[in-house]
Design an enzyme around this catalytic site. Sequence first.
Site, PDB file in Angstrom:
ATOM      1  N   LYS A 116       0.812  -1.218   0.000  1.00  0.00           N
ATOM      2  CA  LYS A 116       0.000   0.000   0.000  1.00  0.00           C
ATOM      3  C   LYS A 116       0.845   1.267   0.000  1.00  0.00           C
ATOM      4  CE  LYS A 116      -4.317  -1.784   1.894  1.00  0.00           C
ATOM      5  NZ  LYS A 116      -4.021  -3.195   1.651  1.00  0.00           N
ATOM      6  N   GLU A 275      -9.560   1.046  -6.131  1.00  0.00           N
ATOM      7  CA  GLU A 275     -10.531   1.453  -5.120  1.00  0.00           C
ATOM      8  C   GLU A 275     -10.303   2.905  -4.705  1.00  0.00           C
ATOM      9  OE1 GLU A 275     -10.895  -1.267  -1.918  1.00  0.00           O
ATOM     10  OE2 GLU A 275     -11.317  -2.972  -3.231  1.00  0.00           O
ATOM     11  N   GLU A 288      -6.398   1.845  -2.922  1.00  0.00           N
ATOM     12  CA  GLU A 288      -5.506   0.745  -3.266  1.00  0.00           C
ATOM     13  C   GLU A 288      -5.933   0.150  -4.598  1.00  0.00           C
ATOM     14  OE1 GLU A 288      -5.861  -2.516  -0.542  1.00  0.00           O
ATOM     15  OE2 GLU A 288      -8.047  -2.393  -0.472  1.00  0.00           O
ATOM     16  N   ASN A 290      -6.398  -3.654  -6.267  1.00  0.00           N
ATOM     17  CA  ASN A 290      -6.417  -5.097  -6.065  1.00  0.00           C
ATOM     18  C   ASN A 290      -6.084  -5.780  -7.378  1.00  0.00           C
ATOM     19  OD1 ASN A 290      -7.357  -5.530  -3.209  1.00  0.00           O
ATOM     20  ND2 ASN A 290      -8.983  -4.195  -3.963  1.00  0.00           N
ATOM     21  N   PHE A 348     -22.306 -10.565  15.189  1.00  0.00           N
ATOM     22  CA  PHE A 348     -21.818 -11.137  13.933  1.00  0.00           C
ATOM     23  C   PHE A 348     -20.688 -12.144  14.140  1.00  0.00           C
ATOM     24  CE2 PHE A 348     -23.734  -7.078  13.001  1.00  0.00           C
ATOM     25  CZ  PHE A 348     -24.550  -7.370  11.921  1.00  0.00           C
TER      26      PHE A 348
END
Length: 660
Positions: A116, A275, A288, A290, A348
Amino acid sequence: MLKKILVANRGEIACRVFATAKKMGIATVAVYSDADRDALHVHMADEAVHIGPAASSESYLVIEKIVQACLDTGADAVHPGYGFLSENSKFHDALDAAGIVFIGPGKKAIESMGDKITSKLIAQEAGVNCIPGYTDVVRDAEHAVEISAGIGYPVMLKASAGGGGKGMRVAMNEAECRDGFERATNEARSSFGDTRIFIEKYIQEPRHIEIQVMADGHGNVIYLGERECSIQRRHQKVIEEAPSPFLDEATRQKMGEQSCALARAVDYQSAGTVEFIADADMNFYFLEMNTRLQVEHPVTELVTGQDLVELMIRVAAGEKLPLTQSDVTLTGWAMESRVYAEDPFRNFMPSTGRLVRYAEPQGDGVRVDSGVYEGGEVSMFYDPMIAKLITYGDNRNQAVERMVEALDNYYIRGVNHNISFLNALMVHPRFVEGRLTTNFIADEFPDGFNADLVVQDDPAIALVVAAAAHQLHQERGSLLSGHLAGHEHAAENSWVVMVADQQSPVTVELTDSGYWVGLNDQDYEIETEWSLGQPLFQASINGKRVSVQIETTAAGYKLFYRGAEINARVLSSRAAELSSHMLYKPPADMSKYLLSPMPGLLVKLAVMKGQEVKEGEELAVVEAMKMENSLRAIQDGIVAKVTAVEGDSLMVDEVILEFE
């Protein structure tokens, strides 16, 4: 063209690649661990190779085993899917050395965009808008605090090698910065074996928008529109859509052109995603890139009409892209919901087990990408995703409505799942209006998810369905009693439906096409062919098509509809009157126990027997799916007993320690 493709992955993405490869007439090879011996992707492939134990570090992440599987089967290409080795340059090198084609970008793109810090520097040089921040490596927590003070809170701490929401923390102040640095570093070490952290300004009211790019080896680079991925929880995407309800055409073009410029800067080939984060004024900043296929790629496929996996395969085979930028059009609207094995009512937490019942929805504009089947196992060793549910419509409203109906019809039993939560998001007025930010879930469900919070467009639906189901039960009982002399009785047709403390008197009658229900001076005509035992009550109620999941319980009925989970009792008038006099039995007090909130690994135990602890103090850390969960004291106390040790595999609600 390639002759045989091995997919170095598992689950739904392996199945997805196999589907396209078979359509193209290409032979397929699956790899599998001990835990995946009977997995769907193994059955879909033409051949399958066992590569080791359940732990991914001993199977799916072992480069030598994947390469050997290619050599043993004669596979001339590998599709990595996403996760695992998909962005590993050493894997790329190993395949090159063995003369095997990697279906993805070159090593230069993987290495430069996989870091990154490096990727941000390259993006700046390519003219891509970037977020203000510190792009060098942060030395320690004190250094993080110093840098953050200079940037100005809030800040985002990110693992340089991160992805999938792991190794990320938002810090609003100095204390959160110190704690966030430690947590992000630990997650980065566990997930990526790389502890480097960098810091950037945290954009408030952000929207997460990404551009799909595709490039070949002949200098052609195009973008295929955008996806909005703003509905996130813990930095993990939950719902994605294409196009974005936020962007205008001018901003879309700017983002697309900058994405293509970045792809050219690293000699990109294959499918990739750039992104961005966008603020309320439509300013956008690079996050970033991908260098792989994204989980949410199906929504792009539906609105562009392109098979991204096929394009990746053709590019890897040396072909030119079959379309130019002017050929790309966006038609209609697509939604994707990620269906996870997790319990939204328990923060969750992941859920594991066997899929006792499993039925996927069908219908116009409905697509399900899954890697499971009824009777299959959801393992604790891998990502808890069960499937991706995708819907397509002529416009956003139609895509949303089809998603709501599909979620209503998605039947999963045996593991906890997030379908109620997904549907609650879909019917939320703010989501329907398209007013999204990455803070949406935190804003709208600040105290966690509770199905009682779901706004129903017609609360009566669940009541009349429960009444109709109960009437059919009673009619059957009456019919059976008619065969026993002296026990004949006619079924009643007046009832009281009780949900929590609310009592609703109803009258029910059977009709030629279903039922008539009178409730609150309103008539409900139900047309249905539902019969006892069917899990889905599919009907037309006053002309509206509905699908309600219904289960018979010891106390009555449990219904699932549009994000709500309703426990209903259907009683006679006298029984309903008497029920108001029933004594309430409070649940057992478990406050003196620390319980594991999920199945997982106890990676840290911070206290010992006899130790005094204060409210908020960390007691233990449980890891599940590579995510650390810190368990803290809810009040002051003294540890009376410790029943677990570091390294234990815990079941949900297993006792870790007990207080005096």
